[in-house]
Motif scaffolding. Structure first.
Motif, PDB file in Angstrom:
ATOM      1  N   VAL A   6     -10.834  -2.599   3.339  1.00 60.22           N
ATOM      2  CA  VAL A   6      -9.692  -1.815   3.810  1.00 60.22           C
ATOM      3  C   VAL A   6      -9.107  -2.423   5.032  1.00 60.22           C
ATOM      4  O   VAL A   6      -7.824  -2.886   5.251  1.00 60.22           O
ATOM      5  CB  VAL A   6     -10.235  -0.419   4.108  1.00 60.22           C
ATOM      6  N   CYS A   7      -9.889  -2.949   6.055  1.00 60.42           N
ATOM      7  CA  CYS A   7      -9.611  -3.625   6.972  1.00 60.42           C
ATOM      8  C   CYS A   7     -10.902  -4.499   7.714  1.00 60.42           C
ATOM      9  O   CYS A   7     -12.165  -4.033   7.040  1.00 60.42           O
ATOM     10  CB  CYS A   7      -9.262  -3.085   8.049  1.00 60.42           C
ATOM     11  N   ALA A   8     -10.918  -5.580   8.325  1.00 63.79           N
ATOM     12  CA  ALA A   8     -12.101  -6.063   8.852  1.00 63.79           C
ATOM     13  C   ALA A   8     -11.757  -6.717  10.242  1.00 63.79           C
ATOM     14  O   ALA A   8     -10.473  -6.917  10.500  1.00 63.79           O
ATOM     15  CB  ALA A   8     -12.461  -7.273   7.698  1.00 63.79           C
ATOM     16  N   ALA A  59      -5.345  -6.105   7.604  1.00 64.81           N
ATOM     17  CA  ALA A  59      -4.452  -5.035   8.604  1.00 64.81           C
ATOM     18  C   ALA A  59      -3.085  -5.553   8.957  1.00 64.81           C
ATOM     19  O   ALA A  59      -2.412  -5.101   9.794  1.00 64.81           O
ATOM     20  CB  ALA A  59      -5.126  -4.743   9.642  1.00 64.81           C
ATOM     21  N   ALA A  60      -2.430  -6.648   8.125  1.00 71.28           N
ATOM     22  CA  ALA A  60      -1.266  -7.374   8.505  1.00 71.28           C
ATOM     23  C   ALA A  60      -0.944  -8.099   7.240  1.00 71.28           C
ATOM     24  O   ALA A  60      -1.746  -8.407   6.375  1.00 71.28           O
ATOM     25  CB  ALA A  60      -1.335  -8.141   9.886  1.00 71.28           C
ATOM     26  N   PRO A  61       0.498  -8.635   7.074  1.00 73.84           N
ATOM     27  CA  PRO A  61       0.724  -9.632   6.175  1.00 73.84           C
ATOM     28  C   PRO A  61      -0.206 -10.907   6.201  1.00 73.84           C
ATOM     29  O   PRO A  61      -0.263 -11.288   4.898  1.00 73.84           O
ATOM     30  CB  PRO A  61       2.159 -10.021   6.401  1.00 73.84           C
ATOM     31  N   ASP A  80       0.582   1.122   4.221  1.00 77.02           N
ATOM     32  CA  ASP A  80       0.014   1.851   3.241  1.00 77.02           C
ATOM     33  C   ASP A  80      -0.005   1.578   1.889  1.00 77.02           C
ATOM     34  O   ASP A  80       0.804   0.871   1.313  1.00 77.02           O
ATOM     35  CB  ASP A  80       0.777   3.322   3.243  1.00 77.02           C
ATOM     36  N   ASP A  81      -1.188   1.584   1.328  1.00 72.70           N
ATOM     37  CA  ASP A  81      -1.561   1.143   0.069  1.00 72.70           C
ATOM     38  C   ASP A  81      -2.840   2.106  -0.579  1.00 72.70           C
ATOM     39  O   ASP A  81      -2.996   2.776   0.238  1.00 72.70           O
ATOM     40  CB  ASP A  81      -1.820  -0.451  -0.283  1.00 72.70           C
ATOM     41  N   ALA A  91      -1.697   2.984   6.672  1.00 65.46           N
ATOM     42  CA  ALA A  91      -1.589   2.123   7.827  1.00 65.46           C
ATOM     43  C   ALA A  91      -2.124   2.833   8.928  1.00 65.46           C
ATOM     44  O   ALA A  91      -2.886   2.210   9.904  1.00 65.46           O
ATOM     45  CB  ALA A  91      -0.052   1.855   8.148  1.00 65.46           C
ATOM     46  N   ALA A  92      -2.213   4.059   9.299  1.00 63.71           N
ATOM     47  CA  ALA A  92      -2.851   4.799  10.474  1.00 63.71           C
ATOM     48  C   ALA A  92      -4.300   4.686  10.538  1.00 63.71           C
ATOM     49  O   ALA A  92      -4.742   4.405  11.407  1.00 63.71           O
ATOM     50  CB  ALA A  92      -2.405   6.270  10.425  1.00 63.71           C
ATOM     51  N   TYR A  93      -4.949   4.788   9.136  1.00 62.77           N
ATOM     52  CA  TYR A  93      -6.241   4.559   9.132  1.00 62.77           C
ATOM     53  C   TYR A  93      -6.825   3.193   9.358  1.00 62.77           C
ATOM     54  O   TYR A  93      -7.569   3.203  10.038  1.00 62.77           O
ATOM     55  CB  TYR A  93      -6.640   5.032   7.638  1.00 62.77           C
TER      56      TYR A  93
END
Length: 298
Positions: A186-188, A207-209, A257-258, A263-265
């Motif tokens: 989800v993010c790293a 967390a970005a393109p 968001d996906d 995005a907030a999370y």
């Protein structure tokens, strides 16, 4: 579909020069999924499986040169002490079967924003060795990602190796996923302390393109550590400074968001990961140098 199978590196470069549209195939952990689900149908595949040098790695006092096809399995095993951040990231990649096939070079070539190796490579300051019949060039990893699943390779270039400096300080990697194993991040977040240069480097994924560094956060923390004499005396990072570092890391993100998260999370999760990994690395640094004091920066 044409299937090109060079027997050696010069032959592979010649084939890529003659057919720039040929898609490299090594471990196949990403490409074969796309082919099986008919998401991609290239006219040519360039199979690099017979090129033994791509599966070899070399160590020196300064660092490690990883052939493009060196599997994640080797990073978790014999290279763990030299590349601790990358080893931690490699341990989170898929299943043991995937780690036996997937490679850092393949992860880079795919250039997915969620590639697990990317944040650790950014934090370590890696360089990508790209080659063609025209010659060889070194690309800093932060310049390698040009867009979602796009990289800086020219049409006739292949990744030959990845160069990573030997760790001179603690490194950490952490990611958030919907479960503990075999999951896309989800993010790293990755962080590496470089005491010899008195600098800090970071890496953010998913967390970005593109994967990216949190440069303002790095500069802020580097200034705090210098001005407070933390490198010399092992003083704890002030909680307010740790929180600000985490906020700046989250501000560097540009998430969407996906289906895996909002995005907030993602911004919130990066903030948490940044603060935690800073605590872990600074605790390890003070333990390694024998400095006293509470290393907590939570």
């Amino acid at each position: 579909m044409d299937f090109l199978r060079p027997a050696g590196w010069p032959e592979a470069l010649a084939a890529k020069a003659a057919h720039p549209d040929a898609v490299p195939l090594a471990g196949g952990t990403d490409l074969m999924v796309e082919l099986n689900f008919d998401r991609r149908r290239p006219e040519r595949l360039l199979d690099l499986g017979r090129i033994r040098e791509l599966y070899e790695w070399e160590t020196s006092p300064d660092g490690v040169r990883l052939g493009a096809s060196v599997p994640f399995r080797d990073l978790v095993g014999p290279l763990r002490a030299r590349l601790p951040g990358l080893a931690r990231a490699a341990h989170t990649v898929g299943s043991p079967q995937i780690r036996n096939r997937g490679s850092v070079g393949g992860n880079l070539g795919t250039a997915s924003p969620a590639g697990d190796a990317h944040p650790a490579l950014l934090a370590a300051g890696a360089r990508v060795e790209a080659a063609s019949v025209r010659g060889t060039r070194m690309i800093p990893v932060e310049d390698f990602f040009t867009g979602p699943k796009r990289n800086a390779l020219a049409p006739d270039e292949l990744i030959r190796a990845v160069h990573v400096d030997a760790a001179r300080g603690p490194q950490e990697f952490a990611k958030v996923g919907t479960r503990n194993a075999m999951v896309i991040a989800v993010c790293a977040f990755a962080i590496a302390l470089h005491p010899h240069a008195r600098t800090v480097r970071t890496g953010i994924g998913s967390a970005a393109p593109t994967p990216l560094r949190a440069r303002e956060a790095e500069d802020f923390l580097t200034g705090v550590l210098d001005e407070g004499g933390h490198w010399e005396h092992g003083r704890p990072v002030p909680p307010a400074a740790a929180r600000r570092f985490a906020e700046l890391a989250a501000a560097a993100c540009a998430p969407l968001d996906d289906v895996r998260g909002s995005a907030a999370y993602r911004r919130h999760a990066i903030k948490v990961l940044a603060r935690r990994t800073l605590h872990w690395t600074w605790t390890a640094h003070t333990s390694r140098t024998g400095r006293e004091g509470d290393a907590s920066c939570a």
